[in-house]
Design an enzyme around this catalytic site. Sequence first.
Site, PDB file in Angstrom:
ATOM      1  N   LEU A 194      -2.298   2.954   7.427  1.00 57.47           N
ATOM      2  CA  LEU A 194      -2.403   1.936   6.383  1.00 57.47           C
ATOM      3  C   LEU A 194      -1.721   0.663   6.865  1.00 57.47           C
ATOM      4  O   LEU A 194      -0.679   0.703   7.516  1.00 57.47           O
ATOM      5  CB  LEU A 194      -1.751   2.420   5.084  1.00 57.47           C
ATOM      6  CG  LEU A 194      -2.372   3.651   4.427  1.00 57.47           C
ATOM      7  CD1 LEU A 194      -1.728   3.875   3.050  1.00 57.47           C
ATOM      8  CD2 LEU A 194      -3.876   3.525   4.288  1.00 57.47           C
ATOM      9  N   HIS A 225       4.040   1.320   2.272  1.00 53.89           N
ATOM     10  CA  HIS A 225       5.227   0.621   1.753  1.00 53.89           C
ATOM     11  C   HIS A 225       5.901   1.448   0.655  1.00 53.89           C
ATOM     12  O   HIS A 225       7.127   1.551   0.598  1.00 53.89           O
ATOM     13  CB  HIS A 225       4.819  -0.725   1.139  1.00 53.89           C
ATOM     14  CG  HIS A 225       4.240  -1.717   2.108  1.00 53.89           C
ATOM     15  ND1 HIS A 225       2.923  -2.101   2.058  1.00 53.89           N
ATOM     16  CD2 HIS A 225       4.799  -2.405   3.127  1.00 53.89           C
ATOM     17  CE1 HIS A 225       2.697  -2.996   3.011  1.00 53.89           C
ATOM     18  NE2 HIS A 225       3.812  -3.197   3.674  1.00 53.89           N
ATOM     19  N   HIS A 258       0.860  -1.184   0.000  1.00 55.14           N
ATOM     20  CA  HIS A 258       0.000   0.000   0.000  1.00 55.14           C
ATOM     21  C   HIS A 258       0.899   1.238   0.000  1.00 55.14           C
ATOM     22  O   HIS A 258       2.141   1.114  -0.039  1.00 55.14           O
ATOM     23  CB  HIS A 258      -0.948  -0.027   1.200  1.00 55.14           C
ATOM     24  CG  HIS A 258      -0.256  -0.275   2.510  1.00 55.14           C
ATOM     25  ND1 HIS A 258       0.670   0.588   3.040  1.00 55.14           N
ATOM     26  CD2 HIS A 258      -0.327  -1.322   3.384  1.00 55.14           C
ATOM     27  CE1 HIS A 258       1.111   0.119   4.189  1.00 55.14           C
ATOM     28  NE2 HIS A 258       0.537  -1.056   4.425  1.00 55.14           N
TER      29      HIS A 258
HETATM   30  P1  AMP Z   1       4.970  -5.281   6.465  1.00 59.32           P
HETATM   31  O1  AMP Z   1       4.782  -5.604   5.017  1.00 59.32           O
HETATM   32  O2  AMP Z   1       3.709  -5.083   7.222  1.00 59.32           O
HETATM   33  O3  AMP Z   1       5.957  -6.203   7.147  1.00 59.32           O
HETATM   34  O4  AMP Z   1       5.664  -3.865   6.499  1.00 59.32           O
HETATM   35  C1  AMP Z   1       6.853  -3.626   5.800  1.00 59.32           C
HETATM   36  C2  AMP Z   1       7.402  -2.276   6.173  1.00 59.32           C
HETATM   37  O5  AMP Z   1       6.450  -1.263   5.844  1.00 59.32           O
HETATM   38  C3  AMP Z   1       7.673  -2.133   7.680  1.00 59.32           C
HETATM   39  O6  AMP Z   1       8.882  -1.421   7.876  1.00 59.32           O
HETATM   40  C4  AMP Z   1       6.490  -1.351   8.154  1.00 59.32           C
HETATM   41  O7  AMP Z   1       6.741  -0.582   9.320  1.00 59.32           O
HETATM   42  C5  AMP Z   1       6.229  -0.449   6.971  1.00 59.32           C
HETATM   43  N1  AMP Z   1       4.859   0.052   6.974  1.00 59.32           N
HETATM   44  C6  AMP Z   1       3.723  -0.678   7.060  1.00 59.32           C
HETATM   45  N2  AMP Z   1       2.644   0.134   7.092  1.00 59.32           N
HETATM   46  C7  AMP Z   1       3.112   1.418   7.030  1.00 59.32           C
HETATM   47  C8  AMP Z   1       2.502   2.710   7.039  1.00 59.32           C
HETATM   48  N3  AMP Z   1       1.187   2.868   7.110  1.00 59.32           N
HETATM   49  N4  AMP Z   1       3.311   3.790   6.970  1.00 59.32           N
HETATM   50  C9  AMP Z   1       4.656   3.645   6.902  1.00 59.32           C
HETATM   51  N5  AMP Z   1       5.288   2.463   6.896  1.00 59.32           N
HETATM   52  C10 AMP Z   1       4.535   1.353   6.962  1.00 59.32           C
END
Ligand code: AMP
Length: 276
Positions: free
Chosen positions: A180, A33, A30
């Site tokens: 998000l 990311h 999203h």
């Molecule tokens: P995930 O795919 O959930 O493991 O997240 C991958 C990376 O994206 C991690 O470093 C998360 O902290 C970051 N991330 C997930 N959601 C957000 C968001 N809404 N805003 C900023 N970074 C995010």
Amino acid sequence: MKIIRTVAELRAATEVAGRIALVPTMGNLHAGHLSLVQQARQHADCVVTSIFVNPLQFGPNEDYASYPRTFEVDCQKLEAAGCDIVFAPTVDALYPVPQQVTVNPPPIANDLCGAFRPGHFAGVLTVVLKLMNIVQPDVAVFGKKDYQQLFIIRAMVEQLNVPVQIIGAEIVRAGDALALSSRNSYLSDPERMAAVQLNRALQGVRDGLAAGRREFAALEQAAQQALAAAGWKVDYVTVREAATLAPATADTRYFVILGAAWLGRTRLIDNIEYAA
Ligand code: AMP
């Protein structure tokens, strides 16, 4: 943009890539990311985004099997965002033998989310260190959405002398302020409408701090009660010192208010930083 599935191919592709930035993700991408990819772009010649749903960081009753996997669309978004390499290994490629060597996280990994997800941060640190050793990036970008995760990764990199600069990226939110998250796709329409209540509860605590209140337990309880009254099952709402994640004290100036709670079958997390 190259799509790479094996460690050997990744090594070959990054050998002469110049400055490398790594953005680890579990996919179902999203705008949050993609903001990490955009930041990575500013720090490197070559941006590698990993997409890997890491079995090591899921508990036995958690959503590993049902975690949303949307690889084709993810690749389209990454290409548009300026990513150079998608590293999407299979579980066997990343864990060719049982992973008996793991990273032992610091004690803070047993607090906050770790208290409700035993072993989670050991799984996170192990995969992040593996990805860093495979990709050998100069910088890696992580979101503040997972505030405790970012804190623990910084501790690992510092205490294990991992030569990677860590960048923390601000939380990207929907119009109603819901952070998000890939897990937002689990929410029904009424749940999606209600989901902003978590951020509102944290904002209530922040407003209390901004008004000079320092009875942290009372502020936390008020937020937890508001969520419970709206039908949430609260794991925690807590006021911490941002620099250490220790409980806030009368001397704390730089706070982070962290919350985790279940809306139906979906566990959501959020946090707000506040400087007094
Ligand atoms: P995930 O795919 O959930 O493991 O997240 C991958 C990376 O994206 C991690 O470093 C998360 O902290 C970051 N991330 C997930 N959601 C957000 C968001 N809404 N805003 C900023 N970074 C995010």
